[in-house]
Design a protein around this motif. Structure first.
Motif, short mmCIF file in Angstrom:
data_model
loop_
_atom_site.label_atom_id
_atom_site.label_comp_id
_atom_site.label_asym_id
_atom_site.label_seq_id
_atom_site.Cartn_x
_atom_site.Cartn_y
_atom_site.Cartn_z
N LEU A 65 -32.62 -20.51 33.13
CA LEU A 65 -32.87 -19.97 31.79
C LEU A 65 -34.09 -19.05 31.75
CD1 LEU A 65 -32.23 -23.16 29.62
CD2 LEU A 65 -30.99 -21.01 29.43
N ALA A 68 -33.67 -15.33 30.77
CA ALA A 68 -33.35 -15.18 29.35
C ALA A 68 -34.58 -15.45 28.49
CB ALA A 68 -32.21 -16.11 28.96
N GLY A 241 -32.90 -16.10 22.90
CA GLY A 241 -32.43 -16.04 24.28
C GLY A 241 -31.04 -15.49 24.48
N GLU A 242 -30.39 -15.03 23.41
CA GLU A 242 -28.99 -14.66 23.50
C GLU A 242 -28.73 -13.17 23.66
OE1 GLU A 242 -27.07 -18.28 20.81
OE2 GLU A 242 -27.13 -16.25 20.02
N SER A 244 -29.85 -10.66 25.90
CA SER A 244 -29.74 -9.95 27.18
C SER A 244 -28.64 -10.52 28.06
CB SER A 244 -31.08 -10.01 27.93
OG SER A 244 -30.96 -9.39 29.20
N THR A 245 -27.53 -9.79 28.14
CA THR A 245 -26.44 -10.20 29.02
C THR A 245 -26.88 -10.17 30.48
OG1 THR A 245 -24.83 -9.31 27.44
CG2 THR A 245 -24.05 -9.71 29.69
N ILE A 248 -28.88 -13.28 31.30
CA ILE A 248 -27.98 -14.44 31.30
C ILE A 248 -27.15 -14.48 32.57
CG2 ILE A 248 -26.00 -15.47 30.12
CD1 ILE A 248 -27.22 -14.26 27.50
N GLY A 251 -29.05 -15.83 35.49
CA GLY A 251 -29.05 -17.28 35.44
C GLY A 251 -27.72 -17.87 35.87
N ALA A 252 -26.62 -17.18 35.52
CA ALA A 252 -25.29 -17.66 35.89
C ALA A 252 -25.13 -17.69 37.41
CB ALA A 252 -24.23 -16.76 35.27
N PHE A 312 -24.17 -16.03 26.41
CA PHE A 312 -25.07 -17.18 26.50
C PHE A 312 -24.29 -18.48 26.33
CE2 PHE A 312 -28.24 -20.23 25.09
CZ PHE A 312 -29.32 -19.96 25.93
N ILE A 315 -22.12 -19.24 29.50
CA ILE A 315 -22.84 -19.63 30.71
C ILE A 315 -23.59 -20.94 30.55
CG2 ILE A 315 -24.58 -18.92 32.39
CD1 ILE A 315 -21.97 -17.22 32.33
N PHE A 316 -24.30 -21.11 29.43
CA PHE A 316 -25.20 -22.25 29.30
C PHE A 316 -24.73 -23.33 28.33
CE2 PHE A 316 -28.09 -18.77 30.62
CZ PHE A 316 -28.58 -19.35 31.78
#
Length: 393
Positions: A65, A68, A241-242, A244-245, A248, A251-252, A312, A315-316
């Motif tokens: 995370l 993000a 946190g949502e 920026s693709t 994210i 992080g994925a 977001f 992925i999370f």
């Protein structure tokens, strides 16, 4: 590290059952296992324990995370200085520092309230402190608008921990994703503070000069003022946190490489969103649609994947191992339906242009049912094969 470990070892006798400070046992144990692995073995069965326990798993998610979080802090400052027309004269570190000072208190309140409640429940039950809130405590701030009052963050966090998790038995027993329970609680209990054009830009409550809607909010009014690159890199208004693709997706990659996150759910959610976007694109020219709906129906399918909280959530949030589907086939079905519903809700209902939260919570509810039918399907196939084999013999 040995110095810290010695402190915990020397103070352990004082918090054991019957000792003077026994009521601090769960807290002591929780902080010890945050840094070190316990020397425990099973009383029966397998005696070998993997060092990757729940705390390490949750820590890996928090690490994923970080991109993000950092981008959310920068974007908070970016949107503020852009709104007051001072972006050109403001440096990178000043922008980031402004965002840091706005976002950090939200994170502190979330962890303070959530962990405090976790400690109380653990001590009352005589259990170890549950580690699941290490992730939920970070997810809650990241799905909130930056102007959400701190008292609302505290109330929502308490609601999510007590009603969304502890009443079901704690970590590993919750039906819904706790972070989304917190957001849903605020959205329906305090809609005025969770929507509108001012909640997305820091400092907007102090002056009427700052007004800015999210890309989805603009689309709902029939106007699209943000480019795809802005949405991909995260330089748009939105929850902390949502936006920026790119961050994210970084992080994925970490979640997939470490095996922490289910790539099946991620991929199927994205596929579901793309399929529904393509279907709705086919009806974009219908004369029966309102002007706002026509704008939404005409949005290229891949734009849906980088707008709002879609990526977001995919992925999370959807990959939460507790509230999501457990079977392999079930994960494909579960994720695909989340993507379908998320895009369908945001397009068909312009009054509520972000459907990812509702889509995930709805599929959290049906995840056990999906797994049930998947398992039953496997059983029927094997019984059929056994019957055929028996007749052949």
């Amino acid at each position: 590290m040995n110095f810290i470990k010695n402190i915990f070892e020397n103070t352990k006798p004082y918090v054991q059952k019957g000792a003077k400070y026994h009521w601090l046992h769960s807290v002591h144990d929780g902080f010890f296992t945050l840094f070190f692995v316990q020397k425990n073995t099973s009383k029966s069965g397998t005696h070998i324990h993997d060092y990757i326990d729940l705390k390490r798993t949750m820590g890996m998610v928090v690490l994923a995370l970080v991109p993000a979080i950092l981008m959310g802090m920068y974007n908070t400052g970016y949107q503020h200085f852009k709104a007051i027309d001072e972006l050109a004269s403001t440096g990178f570190f000043e922008i980031f520092l402004f965002g840091l000072l706005k976002v950090l208190p939200i994170i502190i309140v979330s962890y303070g309230v959530g962990l405090g409640i976790e400690f109380v429940f653990a001590q009352i039950r005589g259990h170890e402190i549950q580690e699941g809130f290490l992730v939920s405590g970070m997810l809650i701030p990241l799905v909130m608008p930056v102007e959400t009052p701190l008292w609302m963050i505290a109330v929502a966090t308490a609601f999510a921990v007590v009603i969304g998790k502890e009443v079901f038995g704690g970590t590993g027993m919750n039906i819904w994703n706790p972070a989304l329970v917190a957001r849903a609680f605020l959205f329906f209990a305090y809609p005025a503070q969770m929507s509108g054009i001012k909640v997305w830009v820091a400092g907007s409550q102090a002056t009427d000069a700052i007004t800015c809607a999210t890309p989805l909010g603009d689309a709902a009014s029939g106007v699209i003022s943000y480019t795809a690159s802005d949405a991909f890199f995260g330089l748009v208004p939105g929850s902390i946190g949502e936006t920026s693709t790119l961050a994210i997706l970084i992080g994925a990659v970490l979640l997939i490489v470490t095996g922490i996150g289910s790539w099946r759910i991620m991929l199927s959610t994205i596929a579901g969103g793309a399929v529904m976007g393509l279907i709705l694109n086919a009806f974009a020219g219908s004369a029966s649609l309102s002007e706002a709906n026509q704008v939404f129906f005409a949005i290229p399918f891949w734009h849906h994947l980088i707008l709002g909280g879609f990526m977001f959530g995919a992925i999370f949030m959807a990959t939460d191992p507790v509230s999501g589907s457990q079977t392999v086939s079930g994960k494909w079905i579960y994720g695909f339906l989340i993507g379908i519903l998320a895009v369908l809700i945001r397009v068909v209902n312009p009054a509520y242009p972000e459907g990812m939260m509702l889509a995930i919570l709805l599929m959290n509810t049906f995840a056990p049912l999906i797994d049930h039918y998947v398992v039953q399907g496997h059983i029927k196939k094997r019984l059929k094969r056994a019957t055929v084999s028996g007749r052949t013999a």
